[in-house]
Design an enzyme around this catalytic site. Structure first.
Site, PDB file in Angstrom:
ATOM      1  N   ARG A 234      33.678 -68.530 -65.898  1.00  0.00           N
ATOM      2  CA  ARG A 234      34.917 -67.803 -66.144  1.00  0.00           C
ATOM      3  C   ARG A 234      35.451 -67.278 -64.803  1.00  0.00           C
ATOM      4  O   ARG A 234      34.674 -67.005 -63.881  1.00  0.00           O
ATOM      5  CB  ARG A 234      34.675 -66.611 -67.092  1.00  0.00           C
ATOM      6  CG  ARG A 234      34.472 -67.013 -68.540  1.00  0.00           C
ATOM      7  CD  ARG A 234      35.744 -67.567 -69.176  1.00  0.00           C
ATOM      8  NE  ARG A 234      35.551 -67.946 -70.567  1.00  0.00           N
ATOM      9  CZ  ARG A 234      35.404 -69.197 -70.990  1.00  0.00           C
ATOM     10  NH1 ARG A 234      35.404 -70.204 -70.145  1.00  0.00           N
ATOM     11  NH2 ARG A 234      35.273 -69.463 -72.276  1.00  0.00           N
TER      12      ARG A 234
ATOM     13  N   HIS B  32      41.268 -75.557 -66.115  1.00  0.00           N
ATOM     14  CA  HIS B  32      40.341 -75.287 -67.231  1.00  0.00           C
ATOM     15  C   HIS B  32      40.168 -76.544 -68.099  1.00  0.00           C
ATOM     16  O   HIS B  32      40.460 -76.526 -69.302  1.00  0.00           O
ATOM     17  CB  HIS B  32      40.815 -74.106 -68.073  1.00  0.00           C
ATOM     18  CG  HIS B  32      39.696 -73.477 -68.868  1.00  0.00           C
ATOM     19  ND1 HIS B  32      39.635 -72.144 -69.150  1.00  0.00           N
ATOM     20  CD2 HIS B  32      38.576 -74.005 -69.431  1.00  0.00           C
ATOM     21  CE1 HIS B  32      38.560 -71.868 -69.863  1.00  0.00           C
ATOM     22  NE2 HIS B  32      37.892 -72.997 -70.053  1.00  0.00           N
TER      23      HIS B  32
HETATM   24  N1  NAP Z   1      35.272 -74.659 -67.884  1.00  0.00           N
HETATM   25  C1  NAP Z   1      35.176 -75.072 -69.125  1.00  0.00           C
HETATM   26  O1  NAP Z   1      35.877 -75.984 -69.563  1.00  0.00           O
HETATM   27  C2  NAP Z   1      34.162 -74.436 -70.022  1.00  0.00           C
HETATM   28  C3  NAP Z   1      33.883 -75.008 -71.266  1.00  0.00           C
HETATM   29  C4  NAP Z   1      32.904 -74.428 -72.058  1.00  0.00           C
HETATM   30  C5  NAP Z   1      32.221 -73.307 -71.613  1.00  0.00           C
HETATM   31  N2  NAP Z   1      32.507 -72.765 -70.391  1.00  0.00           N
HETATM   32  C6  NAP Z   1      31.767 -71.603 -69.862  1.00  0.00           C
HETATM   33  O2  NAP Z   1      30.415 -71.946 -69.731  1.00  0.00           O
HETATM   34  C7  NAP Z   1      29.626 -70.820 -70.137  1.00  0.00           C
HETATM   35  C8  NAP Z   1      28.253 -71.283 -70.517  1.00  0.00           C
HETATM   36  O3  NAP Z   1      28.309 -71.974 -71.756  1.00  0.00           O
HETATM   37  P1  NAP Z   1      26.984 -72.296 -72.592  1.00  0.00           P
HETATM   38  O4  NAP Z   1      27.413 -72.832 -73.911  1.00  0.00           O
HETATM   39  O5  NAP Z   1      26.055 -73.111 -71.743  1.00  0.00           O
HETATM   40  O6  NAP Z   1      26.376 -70.804 -72.746  1.00  0.00           O
HETATM   41  P2  NAP Z   1      24.983 -70.381 -73.361  1.00  0.00           P
HETATM   42  O7  NAP Z   1      24.393 -71.503 -74.145  1.00  0.00           O
HETATM   43  O8  NAP Z   1      25.185 -69.070 -74.014  1.00  0.00           O
HETATM   44  O9  NAP Z   1      24.035 -70.178 -72.059  1.00  0.00           O
HETATM   45  C9  NAP Z   1      24.199 -69.130 -71.173  1.00  0.00           C
HETATM   46  C10 NAP Z   1      23.099 -69.193 -70.117  1.00  0.00           C
HETATM   47  O10 NAP Z   1      23.324 -68.146 -69.164  1.00  0.00           O
HETATM   48  C11 NAP Z   1      22.147 -67.365 -69.034  1.00  0.00           C
HETATM   49  N3  NAP Z   1      22.474 -65.969 -68.748  1.00  0.00           N
HETATM   50  C12 NAP Z   1      23.259 -65.121 -69.459  1.00  0.00           C
HETATM   51  N4  NAP Z   1      23.285 -63.907 -68.874  1.00  0.00           N
HETATM   52  C13 NAP Z   1      22.510 -63.995 -67.770  1.00  0.00           C
HETATM   53  C14 NAP Z   1      22.128 -63.082 -66.758  1.00  0.00           C
HETATM   54  N5  NAP Z   1      22.548 -61.814 -66.767  1.00  0.00           N
HETATM   55  N6  NAP Z   1      21.303 -63.510 -65.782  1.00  0.00           N
HETATM   56  C15 NAP Z   1      20.837 -64.781 -65.776  1.00  0.00           C
HETATM   57  N7  NAP Z   1      21.157 -65.699 -66.706  1.00  0.00           N
HETATM   58  C16 NAP Z   1      21.982 -65.313 -67.693  1.00  0.00           C
HETATM   59  C17 NAP Z   1      21.453 -67.483 -70.370  1.00  0.00           C
HETATM   60  O11 NAP Z   1      20.092 -67.133 -70.207  1.00  0.00           O
HETATM   61  P3  NAP Z   1      19.033 -67.320 -71.433  1.00  0.00           P
HETATM   62  O12 NAP Z   1      18.724 -68.790 -71.419  1.00  0.00           O
HETATM   63  O13 NAP Z   1      17.890 -66.488 -71.028  1.00  0.00           O
HETATM   64  O14 NAP Z   1      19.745 -66.859 -72.679  1.00  0.00           O
HETATM   65  C18 NAP Z   1      21.690 -68.966 -70.696  1.00  0.00           C
HETATM   66  O15 NAP Z   1      20.755 -69.770 -70.020  1.00  0.00           O
HETATM   67  C19 NAP Z   1      30.484 -70.245 -71.288  1.00  0.00           C
HETATM   68  O16 NAP Z   1      30.185 -68.941 -71.565  1.00  0.00           O
HETATM   69  C20 NAP Z   1      31.866 -70.397 -70.767  1.00  0.00           C
HETATM   70  O17 NAP Z   1      32.186 -69.265 -69.994  1.00  0.00           O
HETATM   71  C21 NAP Z   1      33.466 -73.306 -69.608  1.00  0.00           C
END
Ligand code: NAP
Length: 309
Positions: A224, A272
């Site tokens: 983000r 995005h």
């Molecule tokens: N650019 C785009 O087109 C696009 C599209 C989709 C998503 N996104 C972004 O990508 C992000 C990730 O998506 P996702 O589905 O992979 O999310 P997710 O499955 O919720 O995974 C989040 C990861 O971040 C880790 N994390 C969260 N807080 C943390 C912290 N304080 N310190 C260290 N690690 C931390 C989590 O750790 P744990 O494994 O321990 O829970 C997990 O491994 C989304 O939230 C969104 O912002 C962008």
């Protein structure tokens, strides 16, 4: 039959989702916020919901993000305390993996440098480094980050991954928690952000973080916009501490035409577009969770409110 209300400031998306629900879940009752039946809604499917819109739904039992992230729900602080779910789509992983592969090659194979050279009619070859000597770090090893880290490891890169809790991925040096962050960053050639936006991760791409990377490293932000401190990034790029940044997400989208990031040397701006859940997949997941809610079954892809993701 319950009603699902679609809430977003993005009217184009609302029209697309309405069409997708009619096509892929015709049995469901779907309404926009201004329709009289919206007041009956037990489920709200949201992308940047307008302020106050969730608070006007007296029967609301589930808020469903139509994306992987849920940070956009903060545009409506009136949301009552009900479960929140998100969309987790295999195509999301594929889209993000393709995007990140491109960005990794952009720096690993010096396309950023030769693109700049071309503008000066300059023929100059750079020494090739094997992938195994290119150190890539992935922040966030969730649905997207884990797929990317595994993909890059299988392509031969020297990959590290960092998450909040312990994770194991073949070929990836995983670490977790704040205490291991500096070690994770240490002399990385490329840092990829796939963290969710939470209080703990806001502004994580800052000078302190950049200073731990290899001199002339690059960053890729697929998380983000608020993960990046723009002044710090600008300074790091100007001083040469960073060679470049691929940015897909911004605090204000669309990125305003007058924003300095558009013209900042070394910055690649993309709209995005790294990955988006297909509309039929959004409909299937919202419909399935609605069915689960009504049947009293466990919901899929439930967000942990204590962690904010
Ligand atoms: N650019 C785009 O087109 C696009 C599209 C989709 C998503 N996104 C972004 O990508 C992000 C990730 O998506 P996702 O589905 O992979 O999310 P997710 O499955 O919720 O995974 C989040 C990861 O971040 C880790 N994390 C969260 N807080 C943390 C912290 N304080 N310190 C260290 N690690 C931390 C989590 O750790 P744990 O494994 O321990 O829970 C997990 O491994 C989304 O939230 C969104 O912002 C962008």
């Amino acid at each position: 039959m319950t009603t699902i209300v679609l809430l977003s400031r993005d009217t184009v998306l609302l029209g697309q989702l309405q069409k997708a629900f009619a096509e892929h879940a015709p049995a469901l009752k779907v309404a926009l916020a201004d329709a009289p039946e919206a007041a009956e809604a037990e489920v709200a499917a949201c992308w940047y919901p307008p302020a106050g819109s969730l608070g006007r739904l007296p029967r609301l039992r589930l808020v469903h993000s139509v994306a992987a992230g849920v940070d956009h729900l903060s545009t409506d602080p009136s949301a009552p305390l009900v479960p929140v779910c998100r969309v987790v789509d295999p195509d999301h992983r594929r889209g993000m993996t393709e995007y990140v592969r491109w960005a990794v090659l952009h720096y690993h194979r010096d396309f950023d440098r030769v693109n700049a050279q071309q503008r000066q009619n300059l023929w100059l070859r750079h020494p090739q480094r094997p992938a195994s000597q290119f150190k890539v770090g992935v922040m966030g090893l969730g649905s997207l980050g884990s797929a990317i880290a595994a993909d890059l490891a299988s392509a031969g890169y020297d990959v590290r991954g960092w998450s909040r809790s312990a994770r194991q991925l073949p070929g990836v040096a995983c670490s977790h928690g704040d205490s291991s962050f500096n070690q994770f960053l240490d002399r990385l050639d490329l840092l990829i952000n796939l963290l969710p936006l939470t209080e703990a991760t806001h502004g994580i791409l800052c000078q302190k973080t950049f200073s731990k990377l290899a001199p002339g490293a690059a960053i890729v932000n697929g998380g983000r916009g608020q993960h990046v401190l723009i002044d710090d990034l600008q300074q790091a790029l100007t001083s040469g501490q960073l060679r470049g940044a691929v940015l897909d997400v911004f605090e204000h989208e669309p990125l305003p035409a007058e924003h300095p990031l558009w013209q900042m040397p070394g910055v690649v701006v993309t709209p995005h577009m790294a990955s988006a859940a297909a509309h039929d997949c959004i409909v299937r997941q919202v419909a399935d969770n609605t069915r689960r809610l009504l049947a009293g079954e466990a919901l899929n892809n439930l967000v942990d409110p204590s962690q904010g993701y």
